[in-house]
Design a protein around this motif. Sequence first.
Motif, short mmCIF file in Angstrom:
data_model
loop_
_atom_site.label_atom_id
_atom_site.label_comp_id
_atom_site.label_asym_id
_atom_site.label_seq_id
_atom_site.Cartn_x
_atom_site.Cartn_y
_atom_site.Cartn_z
N THR A 203 0.83 -1.22 0.00
CA THR A 203 0.00 0.00 0.00
C THR A 203 0.86 1.26 0.00
O THR A 203 0.41 2.31 0.44
CB THR A 203 -0.92 0.02 1.23
N ASP A 204 2.11 1.17 -0.48
CA ASP A 204 2.97 2.35 -0.45
C ASP A 204 2.61 3.39 -1.51
O ASP A 204 3.12 4.51 -1.50
CB ASP A 204 4.45 1.95 -0.60
N ARG A 205 1.70 3.02 -2.43
CA ARG A 205 1.21 3.92 -3.48
C ARG A 205 2.36 4.48 -4.33
O ARG A 205 2.29 5.61 -4.84
CB ARG A 205 0.37 5.05 -2.88
N VAL A 206 3.40 3.68 -4.51
CA VAL A 206 4.50 4.03 -5.41
C VAL A 206 4.25 3.31 -6.73
O VAL A 206 4.20 2.07 -6.77
CB VAL A 206 5.86 3.61 -4.82
N GLN A 207 4.07 4.06 -7.79
CA GLN A 207 3.74 3.46 -9.07
C GLN A 207 4.89 2.63 -9.61
O GLN A 207 6.06 2.97 -9.45
CB GLN A 207 3.35 4.54 -10.07
N GLY A 208 4.52 1.52 -10.27
CA GLY A 208 5.54 0.68 -10.88
C GLY A 208 5.40 -0.78 -10.51
O GLY A 208 4.52 -1.16 -9.74
N PRO A 209 6.27 -1.62 -11.05
CA PRO A 209 6.18 -3.07 -10.83
C PRO A 209 6.61 -3.47 -9.42
O PRO A 209 7.36 -2.74 -8.75
CB PRO A 209 7.15 -3.64 -11.87
N PHE A 210 6.11 -4.62 -8.98
CA PHE A 210 6.53 -5.17 -7.70
C PHE A 210 6.63 -6.67 -7.82
O PHE A 210 6.01 -7.29 -8.69
CB PHE A 210 5.53 -4.79 -6.59
N GLU A 211 7.41 -7.27 -6.91
CA GLU A 211 7.57 -8.72 -6.90
C GLU A 211 8.03 -9.17 -5.52
O GLU A 211 9.03 -8.69 -4.99
CB GLU A 211 8.58 -9.18 -7.95
N LEU A 212 7.27 -10.08 -4.94
CA LEU A 212 7.62 -10.67 -3.66
C LEU A 212 7.42 -12.18 -3.77
O LEU A 212 6.33 -12.64 -4.10
CB LEU A 212 6.74 -10.12 -2.53
N CYS A 213 8.47 -12.95 -3.49
CA CYS A 213 8.39 -14.40 -3.53
C CYS A 213 8.27 -14.95 -2.11
O CYS A 213 8.98 -14.48 -1.21
CB CYS A 213 9.62 -14.99 -4.22
N ILE A 214 7.37 -15.90 -1.91
CA ILE A 214 7.12 -16.47 -0.59
C ILE A 214 7.16 -17.99 -0.69
O ILE A 214 6.46 -18.58 -1.51
CB ILE A 214 5.75 -16.04 -0.02
#
Length: 259
Positions: A209-220
């Motif tokens: 929810t950081d509202r920073v535009q752009g791609p994200f990726e989290l591996c779990i």
Amino acid sequence: MRATTACLSKGFFGRSIDEFKRLSNIAFKLEGIKGPSGPFPLHDFRQRQSLDECKVMCDVDMGGYSKASLDWIPPSTQDNTNGHARFHGNISTALPPHKAEVQRSGYAAWRTLDRPPTIFGRALWNIDMYTYLAMRIKSDGRSYFVNVQTESVVLTDLHQHRLFAKRPGEWETVLIKWNDFVRTNHGFVVEPQTEMLRQKVRSIGVGLTDRVQGPFELCIERLWATNDMSEGDEHVEAPVTREGQLKDKKGRHISWSDK
């Protein structure tokens, strides 16, 4: 008396037997007195079918333009010899043009689904005997939150904590104290704070929810409850206090101690 659909659904009695075995094992080992004999699995992404027990959410649900997916990645000698989930997508803060009531956008999240009932009633996690939430992750360094939902009186309450990754781009095990989670409602810290109902945990997940535009990726890879500090990766860095995205009703930011 007529049986409900849930009671007659496939696997109901199998789940009930499994729950009976689990409760009997706790009683047989006297874990209620001596404490748990080992870690308590919460969710394991090492198998493909684990994705069937999760739900993905983003602001598209209210007309926004963010995108989010939760994919299963098979074992690989180059990255992780265990299967894992990849939470990824793109954050957009653009507002829907024809929905004036929507004034904020730009979020994505996933959570575990409510577990199916057993003959003992609603299936809930009891993590009261454990000190830490442990997570095996590989982060891109963005400001993710861990979200825990319990059988709270207020159904929209969440308990949240920042997910601090100290080695972005690498696999690591992160430990978070259950007592350090903060009670929130719709993104704001609730006062007065109340202790998490740790005997009745419904679901767990991660949000961005950081509202920073752009791609994200989290591996779990997996999540579990534990009392063993040694399960976390060792670091020699000094504790750092950071300002988070959570705010109280007066607009003051909540500070998190990275330790």
